[in-house]
Design a protein around this motif. Structure first.
Motif, PDB file in Angstrom:
ATOM      1  N   ARG A  25     -28.527  11.785  16.485  1.00  0.00           N
ATOM      2  CA  ARG A  25     -28.788  13.396  15.852  1.00  0.00           C
ATOM      3  C   ARG A  25     -30.090  13.970  16.170  1.00  0.00           C
ATOM      4  N   ASN A  26     -31.271  13.045  16.056  1.00  0.00           N
ATOM      5  CA  ASN A  26     -32.451  13.507  16.354  1.00  0.00           C
ATOM      6  C   ASN A  26     -32.748  13.855  17.729  1.00  0.00           C
ATOM      7  N   LEU A  27     -32.100  13.055  18.544  1.00  0.00           N
ATOM      8  CA  LEU A  27     -32.021  13.080  20.287  1.00  0.00           C
ATOM      9  C   LEU A  27     -31.482  14.483  20.576  1.00  0.00           C
ATOM     10  N   TRP A  28     -30.383  14.851  19.897  1.00  0.00           N
ATOM     11  CA  TRP A  28     -29.424  15.807  20.163  1.00  0.00           C
ATOM     12  C   TRP A  28     -30.467  17.116  19.652  1.00  0.00           C
ATOM     13  N   GLU A  29     -30.918  17.174  18.656  1.00  0.00           N
ATOM     14  CA  GLU A  29     -31.742  18.284  18.077  1.00  0.00           C
ATOM     15  C   GLU A  29     -32.896  18.512  19.014  1.00  0.00           C
ATOM     16  N   TRP A  68     -35.043  21.880  23.858  1.00  0.00           N
ATOM     17  CA  TRP A  68     -35.722  21.574  25.186  1.00  0.00           C
ATOM     18  C   TRP A  68     -35.111  22.514  25.890  1.00  0.00           C
ATOM     19  N   VAL A  69     -33.747  22.650  26.086  1.00  0.00           N
ATOM     20  CA  VAL A  69     -32.938  23.453  26.604  1.00  0.00           C
ATOM     21  C   VAL A  69     -32.814  24.888  26.451  1.00  0.00           C
ATOM     22  N   GLU A  70     -32.966  25.149  24.958  1.00  0.00           N
ATOM     23  CA  GLU A  70     -33.375  26.556  24.607  1.00  0.00           C
ATOM     24  C   GLU A  70     -34.579  27.168  25.262  1.00  0.00           C
ATOM     25  N   LYS A  71     -35.608  26.336  25.004  1.00  0.00           N
ATOM     26  CA  LYS A  71     -36.972  26.920  25.755  1.00  0.00           C
ATOM     27  C   LYS A  71     -36.795  26.939  27.102  1.00  0.00           C
ATOM     28  N   GLY A  72     -36.219  26.129  27.868  1.00  0.00           N
ATOM     29  CA  GLY A  72     -35.635  26.135  29.345  1.00  0.00           C
ATOM     30  C   GLY A  72     -35.044  27.440  29.559  1.00  0.00           C
ATOM     31  N   LEU A  73     -33.877  27.866  28.850  1.00  0.00           N
ATOM     32  CA  LEU A  73     -33.319  29.143  29.011  1.00  0.00           C
ATOM     33  C   LEU A  73     -33.965  30.459  28.592  1.00  0.00           C
ATOM     34  N   ALA A  74     -34.910  30.222  27.709  1.00  0.00           N
ATOM     35  CA  ALA A  74     -35.713  31.432  27.285  1.00  0.00           C
ATOM     36  C   ALA A  74     -36.726  31.832  28.420  1.00  0.00           C
ATOM     37  N   GLN A  78     -27.453  31.177  34.787  1.00  0.00           N
ATOM     38  CA  GLN A  78     -27.701  30.041  33.867  1.00  0.00           C
ATOM     39  C   GLN A  78     -26.478  28.974  33.823  1.00  0.00           C
ATOM     40  N   ILE A  79     -26.879  27.855  34.442  1.00  0.00           N
ATOM     41  CA  ILE A  79     -25.988  26.890  34.532  1.00  0.00           C
ATOM     42  C   ILE A  79     -26.467  25.561  33.956  1.00  0.00           C
ATOM     43  N   ILE A  80     -25.732  24.925  33.283  1.00  0.00           N
ATOM     44  CA  ILE A  80     -26.051  23.739  32.522  1.00  0.00           C
ATOM     45  C   ILE A  80     -25.028  22.712  32.813  1.00  0.00           C
ATOM     46  N   VAL A  81     -25.753  21.463  33.059  1.00  0.00           N
ATOM     47  CA  VAL A  81     -25.019  20.385  33.481  1.00  0.00           C
ATOM     48  C   VAL A  81     -25.294  19.315  32.451  1.00  0.00           C
ATOM     49  N   THR A  82     -24.261  18.537  31.815  1.00  0.00           N
ATOM     50  CA  THR A  82     -24.403  17.898  30.622  1.00  0.00           C
ATOM     51  C   THR A  82     -23.391  16.801  30.711  1.00  0.00           C
ATOM     52  N   HIS A  83     -23.605  15.521  30.238  1.00  0.00           N
ATOM     53  CA  HIS A  83     -22.762  14.475  30.268  1.00  0.00           C
ATOM     54  C   HIS A  83     -21.348  14.723  29.426  1.00  0.00           C
ATOM     55  N   PHE A  84     -21.746  15.199  28.150  1.00  0.00           N
ATOM     56  CA  PHE A  84     -20.652  15.424  27.042  1.00  0.00           C
ATOM     57  C   PHE A  84     -20.328  16.961  27.081  1.00  0.00           C
ATOM     58  N   PRO A  85     -18.962  17.244  27.211  1.00  0.00           N
ATOM     59  CA  PRO A  85     -18.410  18.646  27.334  1.00  0.00           C
ATOM     60  C   PRO A  85     -18.417  19.374  25.954  1.00  0.00           C
ATOM     61  N   PRO A  86     -18.898  20.512  25.747  1.00  0.00           N
ATOM     62  CA  PRO A  86     -18.707  21.327  24.580  1.00  0.00           C
ATOM     63  C   PRO A  86     -17.506  21.730  23.819  1.00  0.00           C
ATOM     64  N   ILE A  87     -16.634  20.381  23.632  1.00  0.00           N
ATOM     65  CA  ILE A  87     -15.444  20.810  23.048  1.00  0.00           C
ATOM     66  C   ILE A  87     -14.980  19.679  21.900  1.00  0.00           C
ATOM     67  N   LEU A 136     -25.893  29.509  22.099  1.00  0.00           N
ATOM     68  CA  LEU A 136     -26.829  29.542  23.149  1.00  0.00           C
ATOM     69  C   LEU A 136     -26.284  30.584  24.379  1.00  0.00           C
ATOM     70  N   GLY A 137     -24.871  30.329  24.454  1.00  0.00           N
ATOM     71  CA  GLY A 137     -24.278  31.067  25.687  1.00  0.00           C
ATOM     72  C   GLY A 137     -24.468  32.747  25.333  1.00  0.00           C
ATOM     73  N   ALA A 138     -24.213  32.803  23.908  1.00  0.00           N
ATOM     74  CA  ALA A 138     -24.359  34.394  23.754  1.00  0.00           C
ATOM     75  C   ALA A 138     -25.778  34.843  23.593  1.00  0.00           C
ATOM     76  N   LYS A 139     -26.757  33.973  23.410  1.00  0.00           N
ATOM     77  CA  LYS A 139     -28.064  34.480  23.307  1.00  0.00           C
ATOM     78  C   LYS A 139     -28.612  34.671  24.754  1.00  0.00           C
ATOM     79  N   TYR A 140     -28.246  33.473  25.865  1.00  0.00           N
ATOM     80  CA  TYR A 140     -28.948  33.468  26.899  1.00  0.00           C
ATOM     81  C   TYR A 140     -28.145  33.780  27.960  1.00  0.00           C
ATOM     82  N   GLY A 141     -26.676  34.023  27.800  1.00  0.00           N
ATOM     83  CA  GLY A 141     -26.095  34.204  28.836  1.00  0.00           C
ATOM     84  C   GLY A 141     -25.855  33.297  29.872  1.00  0.00           C
TER      85      GLY A 141
END
Length: 96
Positions: free
Chosen positions: A34-38, A43-49, A56-65, A76-81
Motif C-alpha cells: 500500500r505504501n509502495l502504491w501511494e 511519482w507518476v503524478e509528478k511526472g505527468l504534471a 501521455q503513455i503509461i506502462v505498468t505491470h498491473f492493469p487498471p481494472i 489521473l487520466g481526467a486531470k492529465y489526459g
C-alpha cells in the motif's frame, strides 16, 4: 487467485522472502505494498504534471481494472489526459 505474495505459502515461516528492500514479514506485506502504491502514484503524478509531451503513455505491470487503482487511474487520466495505458499481468488483450 492462488498467487498472493503476502501469504504464508510464498514466504518463510518467520519473516518474509522479499529481501532487505521488501516487507519484513507476512503481516507487514499489505501495508508495505500500500505504501509502495501511494509513493508510485505521487511519482507518476509528478511526472505527468511536468510533462510537455504530446502523448501521455503509461506502462505498468498491473492493469487498471477489477478495482485495483481504477479510481486513481481515472482521476489521473481526467486531470492529465493520459492517452493510453499499456499493461500486462492478465494475459489477454483488451481495447477500450
Amino acid at each position: 487467485p492462488g498467487h498472493n505474495l503476502c501469504s504464508r505459502m510464498h514466504n518463510l515461516a518467520h519473516g518474509a522472502s522479499c529481501g532487505s528492500q521488501g516487507p519484513i514479514s507476512v503481516e507487514d506485506c499489505p501495508k508495505w505494498f500500500r505504501n509502495l502504491w501511494e509513493a508510485q502514484v505521487k511519482w507518476v503524478e509528478k511526472g505527468l504534471a511536468q510533462s510537455t509531451a504530446e502523448w501521455q503513455i503509461i506502462v505498468t505491470h498491473f492493469p487498471p481494472i477489477r478495482g485495483w487503482g481504477v479510481k486513481v487511474w481515472k482521476e489521473l487520466g481526467a486531470k492529465y489526459g493520459i492517452d493510453i495505458i499499456v499493461s500486462g499481468h492478465v494475459h489477454k488483450q483488451e481495447v477500450h
